[in-house]
Design a protein around this motif. Structure first.
Motif, PDB file in Angstrom:
ATOM      1  N   MET A   1      60.327  15.343  42.728  1.00  0.00           N
ATOM      2  CA  MET A   1      60.201  16.756  42.631  1.00  0.00           C
ATOM      3  C   MET A   1      58.548  17.099  42.530  1.00  0.00           C
ATOM      4  SD  MET A   1      61.921  17.729  39.275  1.00  0.00           S
ATOM      5  CE  MET A   1      62.483  19.437  39.868  1.00  0.00           C
ATOM      6  N   SER A   2      58.362  18.287  43.773  1.00  0.00           N
ATOM      7  CA  SER A   2      57.626  18.998  44.444  1.00  0.00           C
ATOM      8  C   SER A   2      56.219  19.440  43.042  1.00  0.00           C
ATOM      9  CB  SER A   2      57.384  19.374  45.329  1.00  0.00           C
ATOM     10  OG  SER A   2      58.167  20.573  44.927  1.00  0.00           O
ATOM     11  N   TYR A  96      57.133  25.087  45.256  1.00  0.00           N
ATOM     12  CA  TYR A  96      56.691  23.913  44.029  1.00  0.00           C
ATOM     13  C   TYR A  96      57.447  23.816  43.136  1.00  0.00           C
ATOM     14  CZ  TYR A  96      52.246  22.643  46.738  1.00  0.00           C
ATOM     15  OH  TYR A  96      51.743  22.332  47.759  1.00  0.00           O
ATOM     16  N   GLU A  97      58.311  23.189  43.075  1.00  0.00           N
ATOM     17  CA  GLU A  97      59.275  22.865  42.256  1.00  0.00           C
ATOM     18  C   GLU A  97      58.996  22.793  40.525  1.00  0.00           C
ATOM     19  OE1 GLU A  97      63.250  19.965  44.240  1.00  0.00           O
ATOM     20  OE2 GLU A  97      60.923  19.370  45.129  1.00  0.00           O
ATOM     21  N   ILE A  98      57.837  22.774  39.969  1.00  0.00           N
ATOM     22  CA  ILE A  98      57.184  22.536  39.054  1.00  0.00           C
ATOM     23  C   ILE A  98      55.585  22.562  39.332  1.00  0.00           C
ATOM     24  CG2 ILE A  98      56.525  20.733  36.607  1.00  0.00           C
ATOM     25  CD1 ILE A  98      58.909  19.626  37.195  1.00  0.00           C
ATOM     26  N   LYS A 122      61.336  17.556  33.816  1.00  0.00           N
ATOM     27  CA  LYS A 122      62.368  17.282  34.731  1.00  0.00           C
ATOM     28  C   LYS A 122      63.448  16.575  34.051  1.00  0.00           C
ATOM     29  CE  LYS A 122      58.981  15.219  38.493  1.00  0.00           C
ATOM     30  NZ  LYS A 122      57.994  14.105  39.480  1.00  0.00           N
ATOM     31  N   THR A 125      66.824  19.881  31.788  1.00  0.00           N
ATOM     32  CA  THR A 125      66.900  20.599  33.573  1.00  0.00           C
ATOM     33  C   THR A 125      67.545  21.965  32.780  1.00  0.00           C
ATOM     34  OG1 THR A 125      69.586  19.969  32.768  1.00  0.00           O
ATOM     35  CG2 THR A 125      68.125  18.836  34.188  1.00  0.00           C
ATOM     36  N   ARG A 199      58.941  26.448  35.703  1.00  0.00           N
ATOM     37  CA  ARG A 199      60.076  25.954  36.881  1.00  0.00           C
ATOM     38  C   ARG A 199      60.255  27.506  37.979  1.00  0.00           C
ATOM     39  NH1 ARG A 199      63.076  21.787  36.340  1.00  0.00           N
ATOM     40  NH2 ARG A 199      63.853  20.660  34.244  1.00  0.00           N
ATOM     41  N   PRO A 200      60.228  27.755  38.932  1.00  0.00           N
ATOM     42  CA  PRO A 200      59.475  28.646  39.683  1.00  0.00           C
ATOM     43  C   PRO A 200      59.720  29.739  38.991  1.00  0.00           C
ATOM     44  CG  PRO A 200      60.172  27.011  41.421  1.00  0.00           C
ATOM     45  CD  PRO A 200      60.332  26.477  39.460  1.00  0.00           C
ATOM     46  N   ASP A 201      61.967  29.859  39.025  1.00  0.00           N
ATOM     47  CA  ASP A 201      62.271  30.921  38.262  1.00  0.00           C
ATOM     48  C   ASP A 201      61.840  31.990  36.863  1.00  0.00           C
ATOM     49  OD1 ASP A 201      63.135  28.761  36.618  1.00  0.00           O
ATOM     50  OD2 ASP A 201      64.974  29.957  36.671  1.00  0.00           O
TER      51      ASP A 201
END
Length: 266
Positions: A1-2, A96-98, A122, A125, A199-201
């Motif tokens: 994960m990025s 980015y994922e995180i 990570k 979830t 997380r992005p959301d």
């Protein structure tokens, strides 16, 4: 994960104006600004794709670029570090994922705190964000209590449920402790380490919510998530012999410099 680390930094702090540019002297006798020390701490973290300083101040930008940091300029309207991280992430493309928010007032944050935080998010979830907590020894708890007795806003404490979901964060010491602890004692109080992984959301949603009464009263940005029904994962981290304290007030500078010299941190 990025993974992206953002170090939000503003000059106009009410408790400590110009705090990111305050200089700390470590064990080597070399003085470095707080923002540089925070950036250097971020650069030690393994498994990170990019580290940026996010600020609205040209003085901080100039100093940061001078020691080699990448800088993202953000709006002066950002109310806190989480809003600044959201704006910086969007400016960088939002892919980015995180996204990790390493606030620029914690130069003693060891890399494994952040590595464990990223790993915890990570694995969880169903969680949109996570933050580290460190069990207080008696010495740290006594320091927190002394700040409150002296009328200083010091460190933040956290309480959480059996699944490590946050129940509350406060600038008061929670839970209440009637017992007296010695310096090396293990206590039931957890010091909140002011780092977040989103997380992005969850990060994108945050600036859209109104500031609630708990965030207003405590002055703690993470309470906006709880007030809007979002869970926060508390990741317990280990000190491994390192002392930890955040620079909240000018009075904290000698304490942190003493810790740095004691631990041999340059």
């Amino acid at each position: 994960m990025s993974v992206l680390i953002v170090i939000p930094a503003r000059y106009a702090s009410s408790r400590f104006p110009g705090k990111p540019l305050a200089e700390l002297t470590g064990a080597s006798g070399q003085a470095r600004t707080l923002i540089e020390r925070s950036w250097r701490a971020a650069m030690e973290v393994q498994g990170v794709d990019r580290v940026v300083v996010a600020t609205d101040d040209d003085r901080i930008r100039t100093v940061s670029e001078g020691f080699g940091a990448e800088v993202v300029m953000t709006s002066a309207d950002c109310a806190n570090g989480t809003e600044r991280c959201a704006e910086a992430h969007a400016a960088l493309g939002g892919a980015y994922e995180i996204v990790v928010n390493l606030q620029g007032d914690a130069p003693l944050t060891p890399p494994w705190f952040i590595e464990d935080l990223i790993s915890g998010l990570k694995d969880a979830t169903g969680m949109g964000l996570a933050t580290p907590v460190l069990r207080c020894d008696g010495s740290t708890l006594n320091s927190l209590l002394e700040d409150r007795r002296s009328g200083r806003v010091g460190g933040t404490t956290a309480v959480f449920s059996g699944d490590h979901s946050a129940l509350y964060f406060s600038k008061e010491v929670i839970p209440f402790c009637a017992e007296t602890y010695q310096d090396a004692d293990e206590t039931p109080v957890f010091h909140h380490v002011g780092v977040y992984a989103y997380r992005p959301d969850a990060l994108k949603a945050y600036p859209q919510w109104k500031v609630g009464p708990l965030e207003t009263l405590e002055g703690l940005e993470q309470l906006r998530f709880l007030e809007n029904g979002r869970k926060i994962l508390c990741v317990e981290v280990e000190a491994r012999g390192r002392e930890f304290w955040e620079l909240n007030n000018p009075q904290d500078m000698p304490k942190i410099e003493h810790m740095m010299r004691k631990m041999g941190l340059s």
